[in-house]
Enzyme design. Structure first.
Site, mmCIF file in Angstrom:
data_model
loop_
_atom_site.group_PDB
_atom_site.id
_atom_site.type_symbol
_atom_site.label_atom_id
_atom_site.label_comp_id
_atom_site.label_asym_id
_atom_site.label_seq_id
_atom_site.Cartn_x
_atom_site.Cartn_y
_atom_site.Cartn_z
ATOM 1 N N SER A 101 15.768 4.903 2.479
ATOM 2 C CA SER A 101 16.267 5.395 3.731
ATOM 3 C C SER A 101 15.420 4.843 4.780
ATOM 4 C CB SER A 101 15.903 6.937 3.765
ATOM 5 O OG SER A 101 16.642 7.656 2.742
ATOM 6 N N ARG A 127 14.976 11.812 11.529
ATOM 7 C CA ARG A 127 14.828 10.355 11.657
ATOM 8 C C ARG A 127 15.742 9.718 10.744
ATOM 9 N NH1 ARG A 127 12.692 6.002 9.860
ATOM 10 N NH2 ARG A 127 11.700 6.920 8.053
ATOM 11 N N CYS A 160 2.420 5.354 7.209
ATOM 12 C CA CYS A 160 2.460 6.409 6.475
ATOM 13 C C CYS A 160 0.863 6.597 5.867
ATOM 14 C CB CYS A 160 3.395 6.169 5.468
ATOM 15 S SG CYS A 160 5.069 6.290 6.161
ATOM 16 N N ARG A 162 0.291 10.565 5.489
ATOM 17 C CA ARG A 162 0.910 11.580 6.249
ATOM 18 C C ARG A 162 2.157 11.941 5.597
ATOM 19 N NH1 ARG A 162 5.233 9.974 9.152
ATOM 20 N NH2 ARG A 162 5.105 7.992 9.660
ATOM 21 N N HIS A 200 7.614 13.757 -0.508
ATOM 22 C CA HIS A 200 8.966 14.276 -0.492
ATOM 23 C C HIS A 200 9.967 13.429 -1.630
ATOM 24 C CE1 HIS A 200 8.360 11.772 3.050
ATOM 25 N NE2 HIS A 200 9.270 11.184 2.618
ATOM 26 N N ILE A 201 10.994 13.894 -1.974
ATOM 27 C CA ILE A 201 12.113 13.147 -2.568
ATOM 28 C C ILE A 201 13.433 13.203 -1.736
ATOM 29 C CG2 ILE A 201 13.540 12.984 -4.947
ATOM 30 C CD1 ILE A 201 11.013 14.088 -6.375
ATOM 31 N N TYR A 202 13.966 11.983 -1.373
ATOM 32 C CA TYR A 202 15.052 12.171 -0.607
ATOM 33 C C TYR A 202 16.249 12.791 -1.671
ATOM 34 C CZ TYR A 202 13.018 9.444 3.205
ATOM 35 O OH TYR A 202 12.195 9.164 4.402
ATOM 36 N N CYS A 251 5.079 10.584 2.379
ATOM 37 C CA CYS A 251 5.115 10.067 0.992
ATOM 38 C C CYS A 251 6.452 10.138 0.608
ATOM 39 C CB CYS A 251 3.990 10.470 0.209
ATOM 40 S SG CYS A 251 4.007 9.260 -1.352
ATOM 41 N N ASP A 252 7.110 8.907 0.380
ATOM 42 C CA ASP A 252 8.597 8.785 -0.378
ATOM 43 C C ASP A 252 8.109 8.491 -1.785
ATOM 44 O OD1 ASP A 252 10.766 7.603 -1.600
ATOM 45 O OD2 ASP A 252 11.398 6.519 -0.047
HETATM 46 N N1 LIG Z 1 11.995 5.404 3.359
HETATM 47 C C1 LIG Z 1 11.064 4.771 3.032
HETATM 48 N N2 LIG Z 1 10.112 4.551 2.030
HETATM 49 C C2 LIG Z 1 9.229 3.789 1.856
HETATM 50 O O1 LIG Z 1 8.417 4.093 0.706
HETATM 51 C C3 LIG Z 1 8.797 3.141 3.046
HETATM 52 C C4 LIG Z 1 9.644 3.029 4.207
HETATM 53 N N3 LIG Z 1 10.879 3.966 4.061
HETATM 54 N N4 LIG Z 1 9.246 2.193 5.153
HETATM 55 C C5 LIG Z 1 8.126 1.483 5.067
HETATM 56 C C6 LIG Z 1 7.625 0.958 3.811
HETATM 57 C C7 LIG Z 1 8.316 0.128 3.161
HETATM 58 N N5 LIG Z 1 8.019 0.328 1.690
HETATM 59 C C8 LIG Z 1 8.970 0.140 0.466
HETATM 60 C C9 LIG Z 1 10.286 -0.604 1.005
HETATM 61 C C10 LIG Z 1 10.981 -0.577 0.033
HETATM 62 C C11 LIG Z 1 10.675 -0.597 -1.565
HETATM 63 C C12 LIG Z 1 11.755 -0.785 -2.440
HETATM 64 O O2 LIG Z 1 12.740 -1.266 -2.107
HETATM 65 N N6 LIG Z 1 10.963 -0.917 -3.771
HETATM 66 C C13 LIG Z 1 12.056 -1.431 -4.841
HETATM 67 C C14 LIG Z 1 12.209 -2.687 -5.125
HETATM 68 C C15 LIG Z 1 10.937 -3.467 -4.709
HETATM 69 C C16 LIG Z 1 10.879 -4.860 -4.770
HETATM 70 O O3 LIG Z 1 11.885 -5.615 -5.732
HETATM 71 O O4 LIG Z 1 10.070 -5.761 -4.553
HETATM 72 C C17 LIG Z 1 11.483 -0.683 -5.926
HETATM 73 O O5 LIG Z 1 12.603 -0.318 -6.864
HETATM 74 O O6 LIG Z 1 10.478 -0.320 -5.905
HETATM 75 C C18 LIG Z 1 9.431 0.038 -1.723
HETATM 76 C C19 LIG Z 1 8.449 0.457 -0.625
HETATM 77 C C20 LIG Z 1 7.319 1.580 1.625
HETATM 78 N N7 LIG Z 1 7.792 2.116 2.898
HETATM 79 O O1 LIG Z 2 3.567 3.020 2.584
HETATM 80 C C1 LIG Z 2 4.483 3.864 2.693
HETATM 81 C C2 LIG Z 2 5.394 3.707 3.990
HETATM 82 C C3 LIG Z 2 6.417 4.598 3.987
HETATM 83 N N1 LIG Z 2 6.473 5.732 3.108
HETATM 84 C C4 LIG Z 2 7.556 6.464 3.402
HETATM 85 C C5 LIG Z 2 7.646 7.907 3.837
HETATM 86 C C6 LIG Z 2 8.606 8.243 4.589
HETATM 87 O O2 LIG Z 2 9.783 8.495 3.561
HETATM 88 C C7 LIG Z 2 9.040 7.153 5.147
HETATM 89 C C8 LIG Z 2 8.617 7.181 6.629
HETATM 90 O O3 LIG Z 2 9.153 7.971 7.572
HETATM 91 P P1 LIG Z 2 8.440 9.090 8.453
HETATM 92 O O4 LIG Z 2 9.470 9.543 8.994
HETATM 93 O O5 LIG Z 2 7.788 7.882 9.405
HETATM 94 O O6 LIG Z 2 7.771 9.990 7.711
HETATM 95 O O7 LIG Z 2 8.449 5.914 4.595
HETATM 96 C C9 LIG Z 2 5.760 5.690 2.242
HETATM 97 O O8 LIG Z 2 5.938 6.560 1.142
HETATM 98 N N2 LIG Z 2 4.807 4.893 2.056
#
Ligand SMILES: Nc1nc(=O)c2c([nH]1)NC[C@@H]1CN(c3ccc(C(=O)N[C@@H](CCC(=O)O)C(=O)O)cc3)CN21
Ligand SMILES: O=c1ccn([C@H]2C[C@H](O)[C@@H](COP(=O)(O)O)O2)c(=O)[nH]1
Length: 283
Positions: free
Chosen positions: A282, A22, A160, A180, A221-223, A182-183
């Site tokens: 990502s 993805r 997630c 399911r 996971h860690i990207y 976790c980034d």
């Molecule tokens: N790849 C990926 N990882 C995620 O954790 C994730 C997704 N996609 N897609 C859906 C949601 C959106 N979420 C996110 C999206 C962005 C941040 C982020 O950019 N965090 C920064 C800045 C946050 C801020 O300034 O509010 C950080 O340093 O934590 C964190 C969680 C968690 N989810």
């Molecule tokens: O609350 C959240 C929402 C999303 N994530 C992360 C986990 C994955 O890295 C991506 C979602 O990708 P999929 O291909 O749908 O698994 O977003 C998260 O950690 N926490």
């Protein structure tokens, strides 16, 4: 904090590389992690080895509870975290179900507050749970699920953290949350806060004592583009003691959460943290 650092170290030391189609990136991955937050003791799991944006995390979970399906609503509440998934993912931009700018489609609260029934109509899962718990009833199925495989093709992302199961033992409320995917550098910072807040706030509005929240993660996971920052910067730092979270005691019902609650109704006290780390995201 130790649980979080242990998981990060486990991924760095024992993780296996997995190609993710993805995102087109490789992820260093482990399977299964179980984290526990003792809400009764106020163990607010906020990451201290970098600045963590807790208001943004709480805004996300409040948005899910409100049934939001639009990144603009999340922004108005205090988080930009859905902007990229709603507006920058090529596959979603070309999806005929996308209703335009900022639409996230049928995911999270849009499912949980409006779960489609095979025989027609919808169920508000959260409303039922709140009504049961307020009456002291735990029917052993008090499950808020956001997971509907029949709707995946109509959403920008599959949920997630997709299931929150509440349980009562006497007057004490417990929560088992399941994730399911976790980034760990970005998402988990937020998800730990969200699991804690979900138990604390549902206990508050149902008049129960909060117990423990159990957070199960399947794929952690860690990207590839985050690994260096995690291994060589964040994991080299010493954690600080945990801060505490205060929730406005005037929040007394689901209606309150739906109508007037803002991020000003939450305060974190005694938060000591290391410098921010800008991890790559990502889409
Ligand atoms: N790849 C990926 N990882 C995620 O954790 C994730 C997704 N996609 N897609 C859906 C949601 C959106 N979420 C996110 C999206 C962005 C941040 C982020 O950019 N965090 C920064 C800045 C946050 C801020 O300034 O509010 C950080 O340093 O934590 C964190 C969680 C968690 N989810
Ligand atoms: O609350 C959240 C929402 C999303 N994530 C992360 C986990 C994955 O890295 C991506 C979602 O990708 P999929 O291909 O749908 O698994 O977003 C998260 O950690 N926490």
């Amino acid at each position: 904090m130790k649980q979080y650092l242990d998981l990060c170290n486990r991924i760095v030391n024992e993780g296996e590389w997995v190609n993710n189609e993805r995102t087109g990136k490789r992820c260093l991955t482990v399977i299964n992690a179980d984290l526990t937050y003792d809400v009764s003791k106020g163990e607010f799991p906020l990451v201290t080895t970098r600045k963590s944006y807790w208001k943004s995390a709480i805004a996300e979970i409040i948005g899910y509870l409100r049934g939001y399906d639009n990144a603009a609503d999340f922004r108005a509440l205090g988080t930009k975290t859905w902007d990229a998934n709603a507006n920058e993912n090529e596959v979603w931009l070309n999806n005929p179900y996308r209703k335009g700018e900022d639409d996230m489609g049928l995911c999270y609260g849009a499912i949980g507050r409006h779960f489609p029934k095979p025989d027609g109509g919808h169920i508000d899962l959260l409303q039922h749970i709140i009504e049961d718990l307020s009456r002291g009833v735990d029917n052993r199925g008090e499950i808020l699920t956001f997971y509907h495989p029949g709707a995946f093709h109509m959403a920008c992302l599959r949920p997630c953290m997709y299931s929150h199961h509440f349980s009562l033992l006497g007057d004490t409320l417990y929560l088992n949350s399941t994730q399911r995917s976790c980034d760990v550098p970005l998402g988990l910072n937020f998800n730990m806060v969200q699991v804690y807040v979900l138990l604390a706030i549902v206990a508050q509005i149902t008049g129960k004592k909060p117990g423990k929240a159990f957070h199960k993660i399947v794929n952690a996971h860690i990207y590839e583009d985050q690994l260096e920052l995690m291994r060589d910067v964040q994991l080299k730092r010493e954690p600080y003691p945990l801060p505490t979270l205060k929730i406005n005691p005037e929040i007394k019902s689901l209606k309150d959460i739906e109508t007037w609650v803002t991020m000003d109704d939450f305060a974190v006290e005694g938060y000591q943290f290391h410098d921010p780390i800008a991890y790559p995201f990502s889409v």
